[in-house]
Design a protein around this motif. Structure first.
Motif, PDB file in Angstrom:
ATOM      1  N   LEU A 172       6.876   5.114 -28.943  1.00 28.46           N
ATOM      2  CA  LEU A 172       8.335   5.051 -28.784  1.00 28.46           C
ATOM      3  C   LEU A 172       8.770   5.648 -27.450  1.00 28.46           C
ATOM      4  CD1 LEU A 172       9.690   5.885 -32.349  1.00 28.46           C
ATOM      5  CD2 LEU A 172       9.568   3.658 -31.210  1.00 28.46           C
ATOM      6  N   THR A 173       8.118   6.705 -27.042  1.00 32.27           N
ATOM      7  CA  THR A 173       8.454   7.322 -25.758  1.00 32.27           C
ATOM      8  C   THR A 173       8.181   6.341 -24.621  1.00 32.27           C
ATOM      9  OG1 THR A 173       7.948   9.493 -26.688  1.00 32.27           O
ATOM     10  CG2 THR A 173       8.043   9.334 -24.294  1.00 32.27           C
ATOM     11  N   ARG A 174       7.066   5.639 -24.694  1.00 31.17           N
ATOM     12  CA  ARG A 174       6.765   4.606 -23.682  1.00 31.17           C
ATOM     13  C   ARG A 174       7.786   3.472 -23.758  1.00 31.17           C
ATOM     14  NH1 ARG A 174       0.525   4.406 -25.113  1.00 31.17           N
ATOM     15  NH2 ARG A 174      -0.145   6.285 -24.030  1.00 31.17           N
ATOM     16  N   TRP A 175       8.127   3.050 -24.978  1.00 26.17           N
ATOM     17  CA  TRP A 175       9.070   1.945 -25.171  1.00 26.17           C
ATOM     18  C   TRP A 175      10.421   2.290 -24.565  1.00 26.17           C
ATOM     19  CZ3 TRP A 175      13.333  -0.538 -26.971  1.00 26.17           C
ATOM     20  CH2 TRP A 175      13.207  -1.869 -27.361  1.00 26.17           C
ATOM     21  N   ALA A 176      10.835   3.542 -24.657  1.00 25.05           N
ATOM     22  CA  ALA A 176      12.122   3.980 -24.111  1.00 25.05           C
ATOM     23  C   ALA A 176      12.147   3.867 -22.580  1.00 25.05           C
ATOM     24  CB  ALA A 176      12.424   5.412 -24.538  1.00 25.05           C
TER      25      ALA A 176
END
Length: 174
Positions: free
Chosen positions: A112-116
């Motif tokens: 999720l951190t990468r997706w953000a």
């Protein structure tokens, strides 16, 4: 409406936050003479009755880009969105690898951190821990709120108030 492409993201999990493990109180509209009226939805999933249609309105009112972050994946748009009055939302497509997350991290945290991709984000999930919060604080360049939702009651006004405070919105809900 504000340009959501540049606004904060809100990652939304389904099981726990939107479909709590414990049944919610039955509203007057869904009861008739004391007997619960089951919706005719054809999905065969009796837990969908635990969805609170007000959650959709309250999520939209936050003014952020909503993103499904759930193992329901695209099915969330087919089954959950219509029941909550939400449009089709972007869906996080989980990687198909068997790589174990760092010790103590939830399997969604790094992805999720990468997706953000450097955008501020809120993550509403029932499995968030302090380890996830510490990892995001150390590895995400901007603000993030990891809001753990009680899976037995689902999203509450306290959860929405925490998100509004984080967003800098005035909490005018009484």
């Amino acid at each position: 409406m504000a340009d959501l492409a540049n606004s904060s993201l809100i990652f939304v999990d389904v099981d726990g936050p939107l479909i709590p493990f414990k049944a919610r109180p039955v509203s007057r509209e869904r009861s008739l003479g004391g007997a619960v009226v089951q919706p005719l939805d054809g999905t065969g999933n009796p837990l969908l009755d635990r969805l609170d249609p007000d959650d959709g309105r309250r999520l939209l009112a936050l003014g952020c880009q909503l993103v499904w972050a759930t193992t329901w994946m695209a099915e969330a748009n087919e089954v959950i969105s219509p029941r909550l009055g939400l449009p089709d939302l972007p869906v996080v497509e989980w990687p198909d690898d068997d790589e174990d997350p760092e010790h103590g991290l939830h399997w969604k945290t790094v992805f999720l951190t990468r997706w953000a991709a450097g955008r501020p984000f809120v993550w509403l999930d029932d499995e968030i821990t302090d380890a996830d919060r510490r990892w995001v604080a150390a590895h995400h360049p901007v603000r993030a709120l990891l809001q753990r939702v009680d899976p037995y009651v689902g999203l509450t006004e306290a959860d929405f108030s925490a998100v509004r405070r984080w967003l800098g919105q005035i909490d005018d809900a009484a």
